[in-house]
Design a protein around this motif. Sequence first.
Motif, PDB file in Angstrom:
ATOM      1  N   GLY A  20       0.828  -1.205   0.000  1.00  0.00           N
ATOM      2  CA  GLY A  20       0.000   0.000   0.000  1.00  0.00           C
ATOM      3  C   GLY A  20       0.860   1.251   0.000  1.00  0.00           C
ATOM      4  O   GLY A  20       0.589   2.213  -0.732  1.00  0.00           O
ATOM      5  N   ALA A  21       1.921   1.237   0.818  1.00  0.00           N
ATOM      6  CA  ALA A  21       2.802   2.405   0.916  1.00  0.00           C
ATOM      7  C   ALA A  21       3.496   2.676  -0.417  1.00  0.00           C
ATOM      8  O   ALA A  21       3.654   3.827  -0.829  1.00  0.00           O
ATOM      9  CB  ALA A  21       3.826   2.187   2.034  1.00  0.00           C
ATOM     10  N   THR A  22       3.894   1.594  -1.093  1.00  0.00           N
ATOM     11  CA  THR A  22       4.594   1.770  -2.369  1.00  0.00           C
ATOM     12  C   THR A  22       3.649   2.323  -3.439  1.00  0.00           C
ATOM     13  O   THR A  22       4.023   3.203  -4.222  1.00  0.00           O
ATOM     14  CB  THR A  22       5.181   0.423  -2.830  1.00  0.00           C
ATOM     15  OG1 THR A  22       6.042  -0.065  -1.816  1.00  0.00           O
ATOM     16  CG2 THR A  22       5.971   0.582  -4.120  1.00  0.00           C
ATOM     17  N   ILE A  23       2.419   1.821  -3.457  1.00  0.00           N
ATOM     18  CA  ILE A  23       1.424   2.350  -4.395  1.00  0.00           C
ATOM     19  C   ILE A  23       1.192   3.833  -4.113  1.00  0.00           C
ATOM     20  O   ILE A  23       1.193   4.666  -5.022  1.00  0.00           O
ATOM     21  CB  ILE A  23       0.108   1.555  -4.273  1.00  0.00           C
ATOM     22  CG1 ILE A  23       0.300   0.134  -4.816  1.00  0.00           C
ATOM     23  CG2 ILE A  23      -1.031   2.255  -5.016  1.00  0.00           C
ATOM     24  CD1 ILE A  23      -0.837  -0.820  -4.480  1.00  0.00           C
ATOM     25  N   ARG A  36      -4.640   9.328  -0.041  1.00  0.00           N
ATOM     26  CA  ARG A  36      -3.893   8.925   1.159  1.00  0.00           C
ATOM     27  C   ARG A  36      -4.451   7.624   1.706  1.00  0.00           C
ATOM     28  O   ARG A  36      -5.577   7.243   1.396  1.00  0.00           O
ATOM     29  CB  ARG A  36      -4.016  10.004   2.242  1.00  0.00           C
ATOM     30  CG  ARG A  36      -3.148  11.207   2.001  1.00  0.00           C
ATOM     31  CD  ARG A  36      -3.258  12.157   3.165  1.00  0.00           C
ATOM     32  NE  ARG A  36      -4.644  12.646   3.321  1.00  0.00           N
ATOM     33  CZ  ARG A  36      -5.025  13.521   4.250  1.00  0.00           C
ATOM     34  NH1 ARG A  36      -4.154  13.987   5.110  1.00  0.00           N
ATOM     35  NH2 ARG A  36      -6.282  13.916   4.323  1.00  0.00           N
ATOM     36  N   GLY A  37      -3.682   6.988   2.535  1.00  0.00           N
ATOM     37  CA  GLY A  37      -4.185   5.819   3.268  1.00  0.00           C
ATOM     38  C   GLY A  37      -4.435   4.602   2.390  1.00  0.00           C
ATOM     39  O   GLY A  37      -5.381   3.849   2.630  1.00  0.00           O
ATOM     40  N   VAL A  38      -3.584   4.351   1.397  1.00  0.00           N
ATOM     41  CA  VAL A  38      -3.771   3.186   0.529  1.00  0.00           C
ATOM     42  C   VAL A  38      -3.431   1.913   1.308  1.00  0.00           C
ATOM     43  O   VAL A  38      -2.361   1.813   1.904  1.00  0.00           O
ATOM     44  CB  VAL A  38      -2.874   3.267  -0.732  1.00  0.00           C
ATOM     45  CG1 VAL A  38      -3.037   2.005  -1.584  1.00  0.00           C
ATOM     46  CG2 VAL A  38      -3.195   4.513  -1.543  1.00  0.00           C
ATOM     47  N   ARG A  39      -4.343   0.958   1.336  1.00  0.00           N
ATOM     48  CA  ARG A  39      -4.096  -0.333   1.978  1.00  0.00           C
ATOM     49  C   ARG A  39      -4.457  -1.426   0.984  1.00  0.00           C
ATOM     50  O   ARG A  39      -5.479  -1.340   0.303  1.00  0.00           O
ATOM     51  CB  ARG A  39      -4.974  -0.504   3.228  1.00  0.00           C
ATOM     52  CG  ARG A  39      -4.815   0.597   4.256  1.00  0.00           C
ATOM     53  CD  ARG A  39      -3.538   0.494   5.037  1.00  0.00           C
ATOM     54  NE  ARG A  39      -3.599  -0.500   6.108  1.00  0.00           N
ATOM     55  CZ  ARG A  39      -2.540  -0.854   6.836  1.00  0.00           C
ATOM     56  NH1 ARG A  39      -1.358  -0.323   6.586  1.00  0.00           N
ATOM     57  NH2 ARG A  39      -2.655  -1.751   7.798  1.00  0.00           N
TER      58      ARG A  39
ATOM     59  N   ASN B 106       8.367  -7.719   5.130  1.00  0.00           N
ATOM     60  CA  ASN B 106       9.458  -6.882   5.589  1.00  0.00           C
ATOM     61  C   ASN B 106       9.106  -5.402   5.434  1.00  0.00           C
ATOM     62  O   ASN B 106       8.546  -5.006   4.410  1.00  0.00           O
ATOM     63  CB  ASN B 106      10.721  -7.145   4.763  1.00  0.00           C
ATOM     64  CG  ASN B 106      11.239  -8.559   4.938  1.00  0.00           C
ATOM     65  OD1 ASN B 106      10.940  -9.215   5.931  1.00  0.00           O
ATOM     66  ND2 ASN B 106      12.016  -9.011   3.967  1.00  0.00           N
ATOM     67  N   ALA B 107       9.450  -4.617   6.436  1.00  0.00           N
ATOM     68  CA  ALA B 107       9.348  -3.178   6.268  1.00  0.00           C
ATOM     69  C   ALA B 107      10.275  -2.812   5.107  1.00  0.00           C
ATOM     70  O   ALA B 107      11.432  -3.222   5.093  1.00  0.00           O
ATOM     71  CB  ALA B 107       9.771  -2.471   7.548  1.00  0.00           C
TER      72      ALA B 107
END
Lengths: 86, 225
Positions: A20-23, A36-39, B106-107
């Motif tokens: 999610g963070a990478t997207i 924001r807040g992609v999961r 992994n983080a």
Amino acid sequence: MLFSVVVETRLRPGIADPQGATIERSLPTLGFTGIRGVRVGKAMRFELEAPDETTALAQATDVTQRFLINPVIEAADVSVSVAESV
Amino acid sequence: MAARVGVILFPGSNCELDALEAIGHIGGTAELVWHGDRSVEGCDALVVPGGFAHGDYLRPGAIARFSPVMDAVRNFAAEGGPVVGICNGFQVLTEAGLLPGALQKNAGLKFLCTTITVRVETTTTALTSQATQGDELRIPINHFEGNYTCDANTLAQLRDEDRVVVRYVDNPNGSVDNIAGVCNEGRNVVGLMPHPERACHRLLGSEDGAVLLRSLLASAGTRVG
């Protein structure tokens, strides 16, 4: 009766979601600056034979909690509806 | 007589031969146990090796817990038999409920293939009895889902009961409290992400893992059942 079940799984709040963070990090390059807040989660669908909707939901929730998710890191929404006859 | 170590082979395991080789190298006898077998009879210790058991479908370890051999593994562990899960084997043991917590991605979203340093935190487990507390061991890791997590109560319990077996000196994957390996209440079931079986010969760049496998051999045959 035949029921259609949809199980939507997601990581629990506080569990790192690198996908999610990478997207989310890549969105601004396409001009999407307000997202924001992609999961990232999963959806599983199956059919279930049960006498009534309450029983169907109970069975679907049981299999979800005991097998389809790992409750340490995941949560899920389970929904049940009467399957459309073919 | 040399201790006989059973190495559980699931479809998708890929570190079972490394484990056989390493255990033989340090003087043990190891044999493969097929996941479809319902018995681990004749084994004095068990290794659940690394790899991708059942393709890691659904989640790592999620399907493996239904393999017929797992009931025998559970009984073996309940009788005090030493069981170590390495990497994917650690994931299998958490999914099977033999160890607390879970391994998340992994983080940093990177598959990690490198050699790291872990510190031995306790020597009263099936995997560390021959080590010294504070030992720093150079051991390889190869994983994507190695980021150990558990709820706050479990973490407090693991600390209070001295059940964190090894910690990363420099946390590579985001694991809570730098945890690289934990044990069960009986201290006979241990899971860890690093691969001691790949650090048992100087030709492999490190022999630091040998002390852990020697500990496993030393604890073999201590079943009370």
